[in-house]
Scaffold this motif. Sequence first.
Motif, PDB file in Angstrom:
ATOM      1  N   ILE A 267       0.867  -1.188   0.000  1.00  0.00           N
ATOM      2  CA  ILE A 267       0.000   0.000   0.000  1.00  0.00           C
ATOM      3  C   ILE A 267       0.897   1.230   0.000  1.00  0.00           C
ATOM      4  O   ILE A 267       1.818   1.339   0.808  1.00  0.00           O
ATOM      5  N   CYS A 268       0.642   2.149  -0.918  1.00  0.00           N
ATOM      6  CA  CYS A 268       1.464   3.359  -0.964  1.00  0.00           C
ATOM      7  C   CYS A 268       0.613   4.577  -1.317  1.00  0.00           C
ATOM      8  O   CYS A 268      -0.477   4.449  -1.874  1.00  0.00           O
ATOM      9  N   PRO A 269       1.109   5.772  -0.995  1.00  0.00           N
ATOM     10  CA  PRO A 269       0.338   6.997  -1.232  1.00  0.00           C
ATOM     11  C   PRO A 269       0.345   7.412  -2.698  1.00  0.00           C
ATOM     12  O   PRO A 269       1.347   7.225  -3.397  1.00  0.00           O
ATOM     13  N   ASN A 270      -0.762   7.966  -3.151  1.00  0.00           N
ATOM     14  CA  ASN A 270      -0.827   8.412  -4.551  1.00  0.00           C
ATOM     15  C   ASN A 270      -0.181   9.782  -4.749  1.00  0.00           C
ATOM     16  O   ASN A 270      -0.075  10.271  -5.873  1.00  0.00           O
ATOM     17  N   ASP A 271       0.250  10.421  -3.648  1.00  0.00           N
ATOM     18  CA  ASP A 271       0.882  11.743  -3.750  1.00  0.00           C
ATOM     19  C   ASP A 271       2.357  11.692  -3.357  1.00  0.00           C
ATOM     20  O   ASP A 271       2.929  12.692  -2.929  1.00  0.00           O
ATOM     21  N   CYS A 272       2.981  10.520  -3.517  1.00  0.00           N
ATOM     22  CA  CYS A 272       4.390  10.384  -3.130  1.00  0.00           C
ATOM     23  C   CYS A 272       5.313  10.895  -4.232  1.00  0.00           C
ATOM     24  O   CYS A 272       4.869  11.236  -5.333  1.00  0.00           O
ATOM     25  N   TYR A 273       6.588  10.921  -3.933  1.00  0.00           N
ATOM     26  CA  TYR A 273       7.617  11.315  -4.899  1.00  0.00           C
ATOM     27  C   TYR A 273       7.473  10.485  -6.178  1.00  0.00           C
ATOM     28  O   TYR A 273       7.237   9.276  -6.132  1.00  0.00           O
ATOM     29  N   GLY A 274       7.642  11.128  -7.319  1.00  0.00           N
ATOM     30  CA  GLY A 274       7.421  10.471  -8.603  1.00  0.00           C
ATOM     31  C   GLY A 274       8.268   9.228  -8.815  1.00  0.00           C
ATOM     32  O   GLY A 274       7.810   8.248  -9.404  1.00  0.00           O
ATOM     33  N   GLY A 275       9.509   9.242  -8.337  1.00  0.00           N
ATOM     34  CA  GLY A 275      10.368   8.076  -8.489  1.00  0.00           C
ATOM     35  C   GLY A 275       9.861   6.880  -7.718  1.00  0.00           C
ATOM     36  O   GLY A 275       9.921   5.737  -8.205  1.00  0.00           O
ATOM     37  N   SER A 276       9.354   7.122  -6.520  1.00  0.00           N
ATOM     38  CA  SER A 276       8.773   6.036  -5.722  1.00  0.00           C
ATOM     39  C   SER A 276       7.514   5.508  -6.390  1.00  0.00           C
ATOM     40  O   SER A 276       7.294   4.288  -6.467  1.00  0.00           O
ATOM     41  N   TYR A 277       6.684   6.420  -6.882  1.00  0.00           N
ATOM     42  CA  TYR A 277       5.460   6.033  -7.590  1.00  0.00           C
ATOM     43  C   TYR A 277       5.802   5.168  -8.796  1.00  0.00           C
ATOM     44  O   TYR A 277       5.173   4.131  -9.038  1.00  0.00           O
ATOM     45  N   ARG A 278       6.830   5.578  -9.550  1.00  0.00           N
ATOM     46  CA  ARG A 278       7.240   4.826 -10.741  1.00  0.00           C
ATOM     47  C   ARG A 278       7.707   3.423 -10.370  1.00  0.00           C
ATOM     48  O   ARG A 278       7.388   2.450 -11.059  1.00  0.00           O
ATOM     49  N   LEU A 279       8.477   3.304  -9.279  1.00  0.00           N
ATOM     50  CA  LEU A 279       8.962   1.991  -8.852  1.00  0.00           C
ATOM     51  C   LEU A 279       7.795   1.072  -8.512  1.00  0.00           C
ATOM     52  O   LEU A 279       7.725  -0.067  -8.999  1.00  0.00           O
ATOM     53  N   PHE A 280       6.871   1.552  -7.690  1.00  0.00           N
ATOM     54  CA  PHE A 280       5.722   0.729  -7.309  1.00  0.00           C
ATOM     55  C   PHE A 280       4.871   0.362  -8.524  1.00  0.00           C
ATOM     56  O   PHE A 280       4.416  -0.770  -8.662  1.00  0.00           O
TER      57      PHE A 280
END
Length: 390
Positions: free
Chosen positions: A97-110
């Motif tokens: 579970i991760c936030p939809n407003d996180c850093y773009g790099g983290s979002y890309r990894l997930f």
Amino acid sequence: MSYSYKKRTISVHDGLNKDKQYGSVVPPIYLTSTYSFSSFNKPRKYDYSRKSNPTRDTVQKVIASLEKGLGCILTNSGMSALYLIIITLLKPGDLIICPNDCYGGSYRLFKSLLYKKIYRVKFITMHNEKQFLLSLTYKPKIIFIESPSNPLLNVIDIAYYCKKIRQSNAISIIDNTLLSPVLQNPLELGSDLVIHSCTKYLNGHSDIISGAIISNNKIFINELLWWANNLGLTNSVFDSYFLLRGIRTLYPRLKIAQENALSIIKYLKKQKLVKKIYHTSLNSNIGHEIAKKQQKGFGAILSFEFNGSKKMLEIFLNSLNLFTLAESFGGVESLISHSATMTHACITKEEMTKAGISHLLLRISVGIEDPKDLIADLDKAFSNAIKDYK
């Protein structure tokens, strides 16, 4: 292969005045890749620098101390730190579970892990308590949290969230990069793991790439150390050396930058081309009251929505001299970035809209320059945006 850490109190001066050979105040840098065995089948404390190195060990002890942790693992980037946790602690098919407003790099990894169908991933509005509690019913193995989030500076109650996560038998990861250990210590609030992009505040000079994982769980530390060596994700000795140098000025750097940020916010509040400001010091900011309780300061990162056309935004950014248009943050120099085309360019328009990230959002990493000079630079750029557009 096993590793272990013993808990002890360490200051940022750990390693100083420990050179018994020459009395060097600064700990020496060990630029060796390998080490001789004392005799056949008798390795010394160190045998290969991918696994461990005296210079890296010194920095790991310092960072663990700053974050009130039992141990620390230094990696070759902030992203590899996050990936190391995932590959070490999860099995294929586990839910993240991760936030939809996180850093773009983290979002890309997930998102890429989701597309590869290695792990299941669900993005939620993390600061929405109902969504968070609902996500726990899906039996996740890991919940990743940014507080404050990047770039909207949303704050969540870390102690409350981590308590609920632990009760659900999941593992909590808090990204503490935006505040650094000076302003927040998530382990003391109940987090299982804390990560940093050491590239940012811990180093503070925009000249290395490095990451860190800190925990009070000895089992996690030992497993992560083993996998860091196994995958070759440990950081270089040079980066460790520079990181230690940067850490020694962390407190004064952040103190000045934070004061400068408050001065800039005061100025931005009066500007016609500023629609909305995001900073944890503001009453309007999501989680402001929580920030006052769990943070030791409001930090030096702020964002604002530009109140003008795309052309005016371009003129504004091109008119800046002291603020450099660049990604990253946490250095001594002031930076400004356009989230939609830079840090979050990997996210679709629909995903950014859902997260609340405007295509006119700008993020500022406030440095340690004279605040009057920084404000004068902004003032000139705003004036040019209005004048040249007309």
